[in-house]
Design a protein around this motif. Structure first.
Motif, mmCIF file in Angstrom:
data_model
loop_
_atom_site.group_PDB
_atom_site.id
_atom_site.type_symbol
_atom_site.label_atom_id
_atom_site.label_comp_id
_atom_site.label_asym_id
_atom_site.label_seq_id
_atom_site.Cartn_x
_atom_site.Cartn_y
_atom_site.Cartn_z
ATOM 1 N N GLN A 149 -60.409 -50.151 -4.045
ATOM 2 C CA GLN A 149 -61.472 -50.277 -3.028
ATOM 3 C C GLN A 149 -62.726 -50.947 -3.590
ATOM 4 N N ARG A 150 -62.894 -50.925 -4.905
ATOM 5 C CA ARG A 150 -64.075 -51.571 -5.510
ATOM 6 C C ARG A 150 -63.908 -53.086 -5.612
ATOM 7 N N GLY A 151 -62.657 -53.553 -5.447
ATOM 8 C CA GLY A 151 -62.371 -54.962 -5.703
ATOM 9 C C GLY A 151 -62.693 -55.871 -4.530
ATOM 10 N N ALA A 152 -63.059 -57.125 -4.865
ATOM 11 C CA ALA A 152 -63.218 -58.154 -3.829
ATOM 12 C C ALA A 152 -61.931 -58.955 -3.706
ATOM 13 N N VAL A 153 -61.212 -59.097 -4.831
ATOM 14 C CA VAL A 153 -59.983 -59.895 -4.848
ATOM 15 C C VAL A 153 -58.989 -59.217 -5.790
ATOM 16 N N PHE A 154 -57.706 -59.188 -5.386
ATOM 17 C CA PHE A 154 -56.657 -58.627 -6.241
ATOM 18 C C PHE A 154 -55.840 -59.780 -6.822
ATOM 19 N N LEU A 155 -55.538 -59.707 -8.120
ATOM 20 C CA LEU A 155 -54.802 -60.787 -8.790
ATOM 21 C C LEU A 155 -53.401 -60.332 -9.189
ATOM 22 N N LEU A 156 -52.380 -61.120 -8.841
ATOM 23 C CA LEU A 156 -51.006 -60.822 -9.264
ATOM 24 C C LEU A 156 -50.269 -62.145 -9.560
ATOM 25 N N PRO A 157 -50.626 -62.767 -10.709
ATOM 26 C CA PRO A 157 -50.051 -64.096 -11.002
ATOM 27 C C PRO A 157 -48.700 -64.033 -11.724
ATOM 28 N N SER A 158 -47.840 -63.100 -11.320
ATOM 29 C CA SER A 158 -46.597 -62.807 -12.062
ATOM 30 C C SER A 158 -45.635 -63.982 -12.120
ATOM 31 N N ALA A 181 -49.741 -55.448 -4.839
ATOM 32 C CA ALA A 181 -50.495 -56.324 -3.930
ATOM 33 C C ALA A 181 -50.622 -55.670 -2.556
ATOM 34 N N LEU A 182 -49.550 -55.042 -2.094
ATOM 35 C CA LEU A 182 -49.594 -54.401 -0.771
ATOM 36 C C LEU A 182 -50.616 -53.259 -0.752
ATOM 37 N N GLU A 183 -50.670 -52.474 -1.826
ATOM 38 C CA GLU A 183 -51.640 -51.370 -1.866
ATOM 39 C C GLU A 183 -53.076 -51.923 -1.814
ATOM 40 N N ALA A 184 -53.286 -53.057 -2.491
ATOM 41 C CA ALA A 184 -54.617 -53.680 -2.440
ATOM 42 C C ALA A 184 -54.917 -54.170 -1.017
ATOM 43 N N MET A 185 -53.936 -54.789 -0.378
ATOM 44 C CA MET A 185 -54.140 -55.302 0.992
ATOM 45 C C MET A 185 -54.494 -54.171 1.948
ATOM 46 N N SER A 186 -53.825 -53.033 1.755
ATOM 47 C CA SER A 186 -54.112 -51.892 2.621
ATOM 48 C C SER A 186 -55.573 -51.435 2.457
ATOM 49 N N CYS A 187 -56.127 -51.691 1.266
ATOM 50 C CA CYS A 187 -57.547 -51.383 1.026
ATOM 51 C C CYS A 187 -58.440 -52.537 1.478
ATOM 52 N N GLY A 188 -57.871 -53.504 2.160
ATOM 53 C CA GLY A 188 -58.662 -54.629 2.671
ATOM 54 C C GLY A 188 -59.039 -55.624 1.589
ATOM 55 N N VAL A 189 -58.243 -55.698 0.525
ATOM 56 C CA VAL A 189 -58.561 -56.623 -0.572
ATOM 57 C C VAL A 189 -57.598 -57.814 -0.514
ATOM 58 N N PRO A 190 -58.094 -59.030 -0.275
ATOM 59 C CA PRO A 190 -57.221 -60.212 -0.261
ATOM 60 C C PRO A 190 -56.586 -60.421 -1.639
ATOM 61 N N VAL A 191 -55.411 -61.045 -1.642
ATOM 62 C CA VAL A 191 -54.617 -61.159 -2.870
ATOM 63 C C VAL A 191 -54.464 -62.624 -3.279
ATOM 64 N N ILE A 192 -54.586 -62.877 -4.577
ATOM 65 C CA ILE A 192 -54.220 -64.187 -5.118
ATOM 66 C C ILE A 192 -53.016 -63.955 -6.019
ATOM 67 N N ALA A 193 -51.905 -64.603 -5.705
ATOM 68 C CA ALA A 193 -50.656 -64.303 -6.399
ATOM 69 C C ALA A 193 -49.834 -65.565 -6.593
ATOM 70 N N SER A 194 -48.724 -65.407 -7.317
ATOM 71 C CA SER A 194 -47.797 -66.524 -7.508
ATOM 72 C C SER A 194 -46.906 -66.660 -6.286
ATOM 73 N N ASN A 195 -46.513 -67.867 -6.055
ATOM 74 C CA ASN A 195 -45.656 -68.159 -4.900
ATOM 75 C C ASN A 195 -44.185 -68.016 -5.325
ATOM 76 N N VAL A 196 -43.796 -66.799 -5.673
ATOM 77 C CA VAL A 196 -42.431 -66.581 -6.180
ATOM 78 C C VAL A 196 -41.803 -65.336 -5.562
ATOM 79 N N GLY A 197 -40.473 -65.280 -5.662
ATOM 80 C CA GLY A 197 -39.724 -64.075 -5.302
ATOM 81 C C GLY A 197 -40.054 -63.584 -3.907
ATOM 82 N N GLY A 198 -40.362 -62.282 -3.808
ATOM 83 C CA GLY A 198 -40.651 -61.688 -2.503
ATOM 84 C C GLY A 198 -42.127 -61.724 -2.154
ATOM 85 N N LEU A 199 -42.978 -62.272 -3.025
ATOM 86 C CA LEU A 199 -44.427 -62.244 -2.744
ATOM 87 C C LEU A 199 -44.796 -62.953 -1.436
#
Ligand code: GMT
Length: 356
Positions: A250-259, A268-286
């Motif tokens: 909840q303290r975050g402005a952006v969540f990072l998951l560059p896996s 990433a989903l838990e961060a989204m539920s807290c209203g935090v946009p995600v920056i991640a890799s375009n791979v797998g199920g992301l």
């Protein structure tokens, strides 16, 4: 309707598969089922929950078997529990143990449900050393599921079985938006090399953020500390493993998951539920979780420059951040909410045990 006696087998870890297994078991217990967790230790997200039974599987060692054998000890435990359903989270070794226990029990065997989560079929389970056993176990199961279409296809091609997609979920009443603490980036993982935490540090360093919160722990931790020292990366707080991650997200402005790879990306989903946009890799199920340009940004693996530019955009553009934050929360609520997905699990268990 009478409750079922349900066994949940999982890793006793902070990893996503252990989290999903734990949350599912707790929800089933709240709905009146007799839930038994079978694991090497008490799964951490269970806390001190009293309405479930935990069977910690002891693994005896001996000079002729110096590391013991969790798979066999687990199979033996399963033969004693008189379950209606056994739901294993992770093919390796749990599905193999449950299939073996089923063969021992014969007609008294519980229905076997296997949820594959990632490495169990993508890499480790595909090794020649294990693949024949994983295939056999998936074929013995009455139901095999995967949290994303991406992983379902991989599991199908490994074992040639029908794999249903039943998504991971989040408790949107616990993971709620809070008050972001400013220009703060967050990352949460098990600190394995697949998470590319050096990229997390590089994105932070180039993004103009004031702080990076690193949640979790694992094999890369020492390397991460060394890189922080070597490169003089500023503003990094290592929080270690936390049972309650929501207040930190909840303290975050952006969540990072560059896996390098994620079958789903529960963090990433838990961060989204807290209203935090995600920056991640375009791979797998992301891409099945994060929608590029709507509730976050997806870039190629290793494209630190593009990820840092997206992070900077979100930190600098308050109206865009507000829109994406709301879209992230909306996606979690509309597509990944716990209760409707637990309904689907319950329906499967009822169907497989043929109880009214
Ligand atoms: O399989 C793994 O690498 C570990 C596993 C775990 O226990 O967290 O992670 C996988 O399962 C999670 C829950 O379904 C997913 O959110 C992760 O994306 C997935 N990890 C990988 O595919 C690398």
């Amino acid at each position: 309707m009478s409750g079922l006696r349900i066994g949940i087998v999982c890793h006793a870890s902070y990893g996503g598969s252990g989290v999903i297994a734990t949350e599912l078991g707790l929800s089933l217990a709240e709905r009146g089922h007799d839930v038994h967790f079978i694991a090497a230790a008490r799964p951490p997200r269970l806390g001190d929950a009293k309405n479930v039974t935990v069977h910690e599987v002891g693994v005896p060692t001996h000079p002729v078997l110096p590391s013991g054998d969790l798979g066999l000890a687990l199979a033996s435990t399963l033969t004693r529990l008189e379950l209606d359903v056994v739901h294993v989270h992770y093919a390796l070794p749990f599905a193999v143990s449950a299939a073996l226990a089923g063969e021992v029990l014969g007609r008294k065997a519980p229905a076997l449900v296997v949820t594959v989560h990632g490495t169990d079929v993508l890499t480790l389970g595909a090794e020649q050393a294990y693949a024949p056993m994983v295939r056999h176990a998936l074929r013995r199961a009455q139901l095999v599921t995967a949290p994303s279409k991406f992983l379902a296809l991989k599991a199908t091609s490994l074992a040639d079985v029908d794999v249903q997609v039943l998504s991971n979920f989040v408790d949107t009443t616990r993971f709620t938006p809070g008050a972001p603490a400013g220009r703060v980036l967050v990352h949460n993982s098990n600190f394995r090399s697949v998470k590319r935490i050096e990229d997390v540090l590089a994105i932070h360093a180039r993004s103009g953020a004031d702080e990076l919160l690193l949640l979790g722990d694992g094999p890369e931790r020492v390397n991460v500390e060394n890189v922080i020292r070597r490169d003089g990366v500023r503003g990094v707080t290592l929080l270690g493993e936390c049972r309650d991650v929501a207040p930190h997200l909840q303290r975050g402005a952006v969540f990072l998951l560059p896996s390098e790879l994620e079958s789903f990306g529960l963090a990433a989903l838990e961060a989204m539920s807290c209203g935090v946009p995600v920056i991640a890799s375009n791979v797998g199920g992301l891409p099945e979780v994060v929608t590029h340009g709507v509730n976050g940004f997806l870039h190629s693996v290793g494209d630190v420059a593009a990820m840092a530019a997206s992070a900077r955009t979100l930190l600098d553009d308050a109206p865009l951040h507000r829109t994406m934050s709301k879209a992230a929360r909306d996606a979690a609520v509309s597509r990944f909410q716990l209760s409707p997905i637990v309904d689907q699990w319950e329906a499967h268990y009822r169907r497989l045990t043929r109880t009214p």
